[in-house]
Design a protein around this motif. Structure first.
Motif, PDB file in Angstrom:
ATOM      1  N   ARG A 278      -2.077   3.924  11.181  1.00 32.66           N
ATOM      2  CA  ARG A 278      -3.365   3.560  10.567  1.00 32.66           C
ATOM      3  C   ARG A 278      -3.147   2.527   9.461  1.00 32.66           C
ATOM      4  O   ARG A 278      -3.905   1.566   9.332  1.00 32.66           O
ATOM      5  CB  ARG A 278      -4.067   4.794   9.987  1.00 32.66           C
ATOM      6  N   ALA A 279      -2.114   2.731   8.660  1.00 29.93           N
ATOM      7  CA  ALA A 279      -1.815   1.790   7.571  1.00 29.93           C
ATOM      8  C   ALA A 279      -1.510   0.406   8.120  1.00 29.93           C
ATOM      9  O   ALA A 279      -2.019  -0.599   7.616  1.00 29.93           O
ATOM     10  CB  ALA A 279      -0.644   2.306   6.732  1.00 29.93           C
ATOM     11  N   VAL A 280      -0.680   0.330   9.146  1.00 23.08           N
ATOM     12  CA  VAL A 280      -0.330  -0.960   9.742  1.00 23.08           C
ATOM     13  C   VAL A 280      -1.572  -1.636  10.314  1.00 23.08           C
ATOM     14  O   VAL A 280      -1.809  -2.827  10.075  1.00 23.08           O
ATOM     15  CB  VAL A 280       0.753  -0.791  10.830  1.00 23.08           C
ATOM     16  N   THR A 281      -2.369  -0.906  11.045  1.00 19.72           N
ATOM     17  CA  THR A 281      -3.574  -1.478  11.661  1.00 19.72           C
ATOM     18  C   THR A 281      -4.509  -2.047  10.602  1.00 19.72           C
ATOM     19  O   THR A 281      -4.992  -3.176  10.719  1.00 19.72           O
ATOM     20  CB  THR A 281      -4.298  -0.402  12.506  1.00 19.72           C
TER      21      THR A 281
ATOM     22  N   GLY B 141       8.958  -4.680   1.675  1.00 21.99           N
ATOM     23  CA  GLY B 141       8.015  -4.272   0.641  1.00 21.99           C
ATOM     24  C   GLY B 141       8.099  -2.767   0.448  1.00 21.99           C
ATOM     25  O   GLY B 141       8.709  -2.062   1.263  1.00 21.99           O
ATOM     26  N   CYS B 142       7.515  -2.291  -0.620  1.00 19.16           N
ATOM     27  CA  CYS B 142       7.502  -0.840  -0.820  1.00 19.16           C
ATOM     28  C   CYS B 142       6.117  -0.383  -1.269  1.00 19.16           C
ATOM     29  O   CYS B 142       5.339  -1.150  -1.820  1.00 19.16           O
ATOM     30  CB  CYS B 142       8.573  -0.386  -1.800  1.00 19.16           C
ATOM     31  N   SER B 143       5.871   0.877  -1.012  1.00 16.90           N
ATOM     32  CA  SER B 143       4.609   1.489  -1.415  1.00 16.90           C
ATOM     33  C   SER B 143       4.693   1.874  -2.885  1.00 16.90           C
ATOM     34  O   SER B 143       5.737   1.741  -3.521  1.00 16.90           O
ATOM     35  CB  SER B 143       4.365   2.753  -0.575  1.00 16.90           C
ATOM     36  N   ALA B 144       3.596   2.399  -3.371  1.00 14.43           N
ATOM     37  CA  ALA B 144       3.612   3.005  -4.702  1.00 14.43           C
ATOM     38  C   ALA B 144       4.535   4.220  -4.657  1.00 14.43           C
ATOM     39  O   ALA B 144       4.803   4.778  -3.594  1.00 14.43           O
ATOM     40  CB  ALA B 144       2.200   3.427  -5.092  1.00 14.43           C
TER      41      ALA B 144
ATOM     42  N   ASP C 120      -1.705   6.771   4.293  1.00 15.93           N
ATOM     43  CA  ASP C 120      -1.995   5.470   4.893  1.00 15.93           C
ATOM     44  C   ASP C 120      -2.403   4.454   3.829  1.00 15.93           C
ATOM     45  O   ASP C 120      -1.937   3.312   3.833  1.00 15.93           O
ATOM     46  CB  ASP C 120      -3.035   5.572   6.005  1.00 15.93           C
ATOM     47  N   VAL C 121      -3.215   4.862   2.877  1.00 14.85           N
ATOM     48  CA  VAL C 121      -3.647   3.967   1.801  1.00 14.85           C
ATOM     49  C   VAL C 121      -2.454   3.528   0.957  1.00 14.85           C
ATOM     50  O   VAL C 121      -2.324   2.358   0.594  1.00 14.85           O
ATOM     51  CB  VAL C 121      -4.722   4.656   0.919  1.00 14.85           C
ATOM     52  N   CYS C 122      -1.565   4.458   0.666  1.00 13.28           N
ATOM     53  CA  CYS C 122      -0.392   4.157  -0.158  1.00 13.28           C
ATOM     54  C   CYS C 122       0.524   3.142   0.519  1.00 13.28           C
ATOM     55  O   CYS C 122       1.063   2.259  -0.137  1.00 13.28           O
ATOM     56  CB  CYS C 122       0.355   5.443  -0.444  1.00 13.28           C
ATOM     57  N   TYR C 123       0.687   3.217   1.833  1.00 12.69           N
ATOM     58  CA  TYR C 123       1.601   2.328   2.546  1.00 12.69           C
ATOM     59  C   TYR C 123       1.039   0.917   2.735  1.00 12.69           C
ATOM     60  O   TYR C 123       1.806  -0.022   2.925  1.00 12.69           O
ATOM     61  CB  TYR C 123       1.961   2.920   3.908  1.00 12.69           C
TER      62      TYR C 123
ATOM     63  N   ILE D 279       3.024  -2.850   2.992  1.00 13.14           N
ATOM     64  CA  ILE D 279       2.961  -3.703   4.188  1.00 13.14           C
ATOM     65  C   ILE D 279       2.567  -5.117   3.785  1.00 13.14           C
ATOM     66  O   ILE D 279       3.160  -6.096   4.266  1.00 13.14           O
ATOM     67  CB  ILE D 279       1.988  -3.109   5.231  1.00 13.14           C
ATOM     68  N   TYR D 280       1.601  -5.242   2.891  1.00 17.44           N
ATOM     69  CA  TYR D 280       1.227  -6.577   2.403  1.00 17.44           C
ATOM     70  C   TYR D 280       2.433  -7.292   1.804  1.00 17.44           C
ATOM     71  O   TYR D 280       2.683  -8.459   2.092  1.00 17.44           O
ATOM     72  CB  TYR D 280       0.141  -6.494   1.325  1.00 17.44           C
TER      73      TYR D 280
END
Length: 178
Positions: free
Chosen positions: A14-17, A104-107, A156-159, A163-164
């Motif tokens: 979901r995060a990637v999409t 990249g990394c998430s929070a 998903d929101v965190c990742y 990804i950006y």
């Protein structure tokens, strides 16, 4: 655009999409294909180095599995000890057919000693959260981050931001990279 992702985890897909829709708004067709691949690291990575290696392996193996993919993406969650505290977060690696890669990394967020005591005894964080919440497969949905923020920041929101950042070489001006 065809993007191979080295996971079948629903929250990560979901995060990637969602991220790809934002990153490439002019693309009319974006297909995200999740594939089961090995990370080549432990089930619960315990350092940034191990987590990045897992994400890199997943990205490369996803590209190998989906031969006509434009990008391969690996997402790997891991724990890092900083001082006396433990933090969880995800590392994301993107690769393309030309051999370019971005990371990249998430929070990140602090894990409690109660949670870490269970992890350090050998349980993966997802299993620990299943035990503590009484839910099953938390990592496919809100994730530990969603549980610990009471649903404000799900996995998903965190990742998405990670990804950006991993795609920054493809979306920013070349003058910053060459």
């Amino acid at each position: 655009m065809l993007v191979a992702v080295g996971t079948t985890n629903l929250a990560k897909l979901r995060a990637v999409t969602q991220a790809l829709k934002t990153l490439f708004p002019s693309e009319t067709e974006i297909e995200v294909k999740g594939v089961q691949v090995s990370s080549g690291v432990s089930d619960q990575p315990m350092s940034d180095d191990e987590t990045i290696l897992g994400a890199t392996n997943r990205a490369n193996r996803a590209m190998e599995a989906v031969r006509n993919a434009d990008f391969g993406i690996g997402l790997e969650g891991g724990i890092q000890k900083i001082g006396a505290l433990y933090f969880d977060g995800g590392w994301i690696v993107v690769v393309d057919r030309k051999g370019k890669s971005g990371i990249g990394c998430s929070a990140r967020y602090q894990l409690s000693q109660k949670i870490m005591d269970m992890v350090l005894k050998g349980d993966e964080l997802g299993i620990v959260m299943d035990k503590l919440t009484g839910q099953s497969d938390v990592k496919q949905a809100a994730g530990a981050m969603g549980i610990l923020t009471n649903g404000i920041v799900n996995r998903d929101v965190c990742y998405i931001q990670g990804i950006y950042f991993a795609f920054s070489q493809w979306i920013s001006e070349e003058k910053y990279w060459i």
